[in-house]
Enzyme design. Structure first.
Site, mmCIF file in Angstrom:
data_model
loop_
_atom_site.group_PDB
_atom_site.id
_atom_site.type_symbol
_atom_site.label_atom_id
_atom_site.label_comp_id
_atom_site.label_asym_id
_atom_site.label_seq_id
_atom_site.Cartn_x
_atom_site.Cartn_y
_atom_site.Cartn_z
ATOM 1 N N CYS A 1 49.874 48.187 -108.511
ATOM 2 C CA CYS A 1 49.034 49.304 -109.058
ATOM 3 C C CYS A 1 49.424 50.270 -108.627
ATOM 4 C CB CYS A 1 47.262 49.115 -108.413
ATOM 5 S SG CYS A 1 47.127 48.114 -106.598
ATOM 6 N N CYS B 1 43.904 48.620 -103.089
ATOM 7 C CA CYS B 1 43.235 47.983 -103.724
ATOM 8 C C CYS B 1 42.282 46.829 -104.660
ATOM 9 C CB CYS B 1 42.617 49.315 -104.672
ATOM 10 S SG CYS B 1 41.664 50.917 -103.467
ATOM 11 N N ARG B 2 43.153 47.691 -106.148
ATOM 12 C CA ARG B 2 43.457 46.704 -107.216
ATOM 13 C C ARG B 2 44.464 45.701 -107.173
ATOM 14 N NH1 ARG B 2 44.460 51.463 -111.143
ATOM 15 N NH2 ARG B 2 45.357 52.280 -108.943
HETATM 16 P P1 4NP Z 1 44.750 51.303 -105.810
HETATM 17 O O1 4NP Z 1 44.038 52.240 -105.919
HETATM 18 O O2 4NP Z 1 46.303 51.540 -107.178
HETATM 19 O O3 4NP Z 1 43.952 49.877 -106.803
HETATM 20 O O4 4NP Z 1 45.784 50.479 -105.125
HETATM 21 C C1 4NP Z 1 44.516 53.478 -104.604
HETATM 22 C C2 4NP Z 1 44.894 53.762 -103.229
HETATM 23 C C3 4NP Z 1 44.812 54.918 -103.004
HETATM 24 C C4 4NP Z 1 45.171 55.759 -103.130
HETATM 25 C C5 4NP Z 1 45.048 55.909 -105.062
HETATM 26 C C6 4NP Z 1 44.839 54.685 -105.763
HETATM 27 N N1 4NP Z 1 45.672 57.243 -103.077
HETATM 28 O O5 4NP Z 1 46.674 58.515 -103.492
HETATM 29 O O6 4NP Z 1 45.961 57.519 -101.590
#
Ligand code: 4NP
Length: 158
Positions: free
Chosen positions: A12, A17-18
């Site tokens: 991701c 998160c994902r």
């Molecule tokens: P992920 O979610 O890609 O599912 O881990 C995010 C976590 C942090 C950020 C963006 C998406 N960020 O911009 O910090």
């Protein structure tokens, strides 16, 4: 199923998160099927924003309610070598996929795809970024990932 170990990398943006959620859910499915020595699972981010950090507390809390412990995971950025090491490099959304396709690397070994291609019945292409969302967004991420994980395991076992 192939005699060789199959390696799966979930990707991701932040790897907090994902993709850690996908790693945890799929690892549990693999373990529950007695396939832990046959399938290796990892996750990474397109960015290095959160490298070294544990998953987001909201992801940890949502996953633990479904029996999945994400707390020992630590974020890392995807590396060119990952494309040689992994059989599947699975993106959560189209932006992640575009990034993966832009990385100069040897990609003859791996399939680089959207993870939700393994859940055509959902009619949803992307696992949406829940970072700025409400807690419901984290539950929805889990709902999608649980379905696609079953589809992925079926494909690996076929
Ligand atoms: P992920 O979610 O890609 O599912 O881990 C995010 C976590 C942090 C950020 C963006 C998406 N960020 O911009 O910090």
């Amino acid at each position: 199923m192939s005699e060789k170990q199959v390696r799966v990398l979930f990707v991701c943006l932040g790897n907090i998160c994902r993709s850690p959620t996908a790693q945890g859910v799929f690892e549990k499915l693999v373990l529950d099927h007695g396939l832990a020595d046959k399938i290796f699972v990892d996750s990474a981010g397109c960015s290095n924003y959160h490298a070294g950090q544990a998953p987001d507390k909201r992801s940890i809390n949502a996953a633990i309610k479904r029996g999945v412990d994400l707390s020992s995971q630590r974020a890392r950025q995807v590396q060119a070598e990952d494309f040689e090491k992994f059989d599947y490099v699975l993106a959560m959304d189209r932006k992640n996929l575009a990034y993966l396709n832009s990385v100069p690397a040897i990609k003859t070994r791996c399939k680089v795809k959207l993870f939700l291609e393994f859940a055509p019945e959902l009619n949803v292409a992307e696992v949406p970024d829940p970072y700025h969302d409400s807690l419901d967004g984290f539950e929805y991420v889990l709902d999608l990932i649980e379905v696609a994980s079953k589809g992925l395991l079926k494909e690996i076992q076929s």
